[in-house]
Design a protein around this motif. Structure first.
Motif, mmCIF file in Angstrom:
data_model
loop_
_atom_site.group_PDB
_atom_site.id
_atom_site.type_symbol
_atom_site.label_atom_id
_atom_site.label_comp_id
_atom_site.label_asym_id
_atom_site.label_seq_id
_atom_site.Cartn_x
_atom_site.Cartn_y
_atom_site.Cartn_z
ATOM 1 N N MET A 47 10.971 0.822 7.086
ATOM 2 C CA MET A 47 11.801 0.495 8.252
ATOM 3 C C MET A 47 11.356 -0.820 8.883
ATOM 4 O O MET A 47 12.177 -1.623 9.334
ATOM 5 C CB MET A 47 11.726 1.626 9.270
ATOM 6 C CG MET A 47 12.624 1.414 10.460
ATOM 7 S SD MET A 47 14.370 1.210 10.053
ATOM 8 C CE MET A 47 14.821 2.863 9.642
ATOM 9 N N ASN A 48 10.059 -1.062 8.893
ATOM 10 C CA ASN A 48 9.506 -2.294 9.451
ATOM 11 C C ASN A 48 10.046 -3.503 8.690
ATOM 12 O O ASN A 48 10.562 -4.459 9.291
ATOM 13 C CB ASN A 48 7.985 -2.220 9.378
ATOM 14 C CG ASN A 48 7.305 -3.319 10.141
ATOM 15 O OD1 ASN A 48 7.934 -4.128 10.786
ATOM 16 N ND2 ASN A 48 5.998 -3.353 10.059
ATOM 17 N N LEU A 49 9.938 -3.488 7.381
ATOM 18 C CA LEU A 49 10.434 -4.619 6.579
ATOM 19 C C LEU A 49 11.946 -4.757 6.669
ATOM 20 O O LEU A 49 12.473 -5.879 6.689
ATOM 21 C CB LEU A 49 10.013 -4.464 5.124
ATOM 22 C CG LEU A 49 8.567 -4.824 4.820
ATOM 23 C CD1 LEU A 49 8.287 -4.627 3.338
ATOM 24 C CD2 LEU A 49 8.254 -6.236 5.218
ATOM 25 N N LEU A 50 12.642 -3.642 6.743
ATOM 26 C CA LEU A 50 14.097 -3.700 6.855
ATOM 27 C C LEU A 50 14.515 -4.427 8.131
ATOM 28 O O LEU A 50 15.392 -5.291 8.099
ATOM 29 C CB LEU A 50 14.689 -2.289 6.834
ATOM 30 C CG LEU A 50 16.192 -2.186 7.026
ATOM 31 C CD1 LEU A 50 16.911 -2.792 5.830
ATOM 32 C CD2 LEU A 50 16.605 -0.756 7.240
ATOM 33 N N MET A 51 13.872 -4.103 9.233
ATOM 34 C CA MET A 51 14.214 -4.761 10.494
ATOM 35 C C MET A 51 13.850 -6.239 10.481
ATOM 36 O O MET A 51 14.604 -7.072 10.996
ATOM 37 C CB MET A 51 13.511 -4.067 11.657
ATOM 38 C CG MET A 51 14.097 -2.737 11.988
ATOM 39 S SD MET A 51 15.822 -2.981 12.396
ATOM 40 C CE MET A 51 16.336 -1.358 12.699
ATOM 41 N N LEU A 89 3.470 6.490 5.956
ATOM 42 C CA LEU A 89 3.308 5.038 5.865
ATOM 43 C C LEU A 89 4.509 4.422 5.160
ATOM 44 O O LEU A 89 4.950 3.336 5.518
ATOM 45 C CB LEU A 89 2.012 4.671 5.137
ATOM 46 C CG LEU A 89 1.729 3.177 4.987
ATOM 47 C CD1 LEU A 89 1.596 2.504 6.338
ATOM 48 C CD2 LEU A 89 0.491 2.955 4.146
ATOM 49 N N MET A 90 5.054 5.123 4.186
ATOM 50 C CA MET A 90 6.244 4.633 3.484
ATOM 51 C C MET A 90 7.431 4.540 4.444
ATOM 52 O O MET A 90 8.178 3.561 4.420
ATOM 53 C CB MET A 90 6.568 5.562 2.309
ATOM 54 C CG MET A 90 7.674 5.073 1.455
ATOM 55 S SD MET A 90 7.222 3.520 0.688
ATOM 56 C CE MET A 90 8.169 3.599 -0.775
ATOM 57 N N VAL A 101 0.844 -1.204 0.000
ATOM 58 C CA VAL A 101 0.000 0.000 0.000
ATOM 59 C C VAL A 101 0.875 1.248 0.000
ATOM 60 O O VAL A 101 0.594 2.219 -0.724
ATOM 61 C CB VAL A 101 -0.960 -0.019 1.214
ATOM 62 C CG1 VAL A 101 -1.661 1.316 1.380
ATOM 63 C CG2 VAL A 101 -1.975 -1.127 1.069
ATOM 64 N N ALA A 102 1.938 1.249 0.785
ATOM 65 C CA ALA A 102 2.841 2.401 0.826
ATOM 66 C C ALA A 102 3.528 2.612 -0.516
ATOM 67 O O ALA A 102 3.742 3.751 -0.938
ATOM 68 C CB ALA A 102 3.885 2.204 1.918
ATOM 69 N N MET A 103 3.873 1.523 -1.189
ATOM 70 C CA MET A 103 4.511 1.646 -2.495
ATOM 71 C C MET A 103 3.555 2.242 -3.523
ATOM 72 O O MET A 103 3.943 3.072 -4.334
ATOM 73 C CB MET A 103 4.992 0.270 -2.963
ATOM 74 C CG MET A 103 5.728 0.292 -4.284
ATOM 75 S SD MET A 103 6.278 -1.346 -4.776
ATOM 76 C CE MET A 103 4.733 -2.202 -4.969
ATOM 77 N N LEU A 104 2.295 1.847 -3.460
ATOM 78 C CA LEU A 104 1.323 2.339 -4.427
ATOM 79 C C LEU A 104 0.869 3.771 -4.130
ATOM 80 O O LEU A 104 0.514 4.505 -5.050
ATOM 81 C CB LEU A 104 0.101 1.410 -4.461
ATOM 82 C CG LEU A 104 0.369 -0.013 -4.959
ATOM 83 C CD1 LEU A 104 -0.882 -0.858 -4.815
ATOM 84 C CD2 LEU A 104 0.860 0.005 -6.398
#
Length: 124
Positions: free
Chosen positions: A113-117, A107-108, A96-99
């Protein structure tokens, strides 16, 4: 001759040599400065903390020594299910953040950061 004229002009202006800038100059410089703002740090920090929690949860599912690891019963089921659900929601938030990155820049920050961690903890 020019030296004398220069001194006369300084006397007319009532100029006094100073070591620092005049108060008027300081006030004008301070008035023109924009305040320093840190934007979105809380979203980045929240994404990092939640990513660490999800990553530790996912990592512990496969670790035999973890309290929610294999054969840990109901605790393992609850923590593992929450970690897998959190990872799935993280992926949805990232898509959703990418779109919609122009409409939702916060949100991006959070999702990236969430996915990176999560990825860093799973790869370590």
């Amino acid at each position: 001759m020019s030296y004398k004229r220069f001194d006369e002009r300084l006397t007319q202006m009532q100029w006094q040599p100073q070591a620092g800038p005049s108060p008027q100059i300081v006030d004008s410089v301070i008035a023109e400065r924009h305040p320093i703002t840190i934007r979105g740090v809380e979203f980045t920090l929240a994404g990092a903390i939640l990513g660490i929690l999800i990553g530790v949860g996912l990592k512990g599912i496969y670790s035999p020594g973890a309290p929610w690891g294999p054969e840990s019963g109901l605790t393992g089921l609850l923590v593992g299910g929450a970690a897998i659900g959190g990872a799935a929601l993280s992926l949805v938030a990232a898509v959703v953040a990418m779109l919609r990155h122009r409409e939702m820049p916060r949100l991006m920050q959070f999702a990236s950061m969430n996915l990176l961690m999560i990825v860093m903890l799973l790869l370590s």
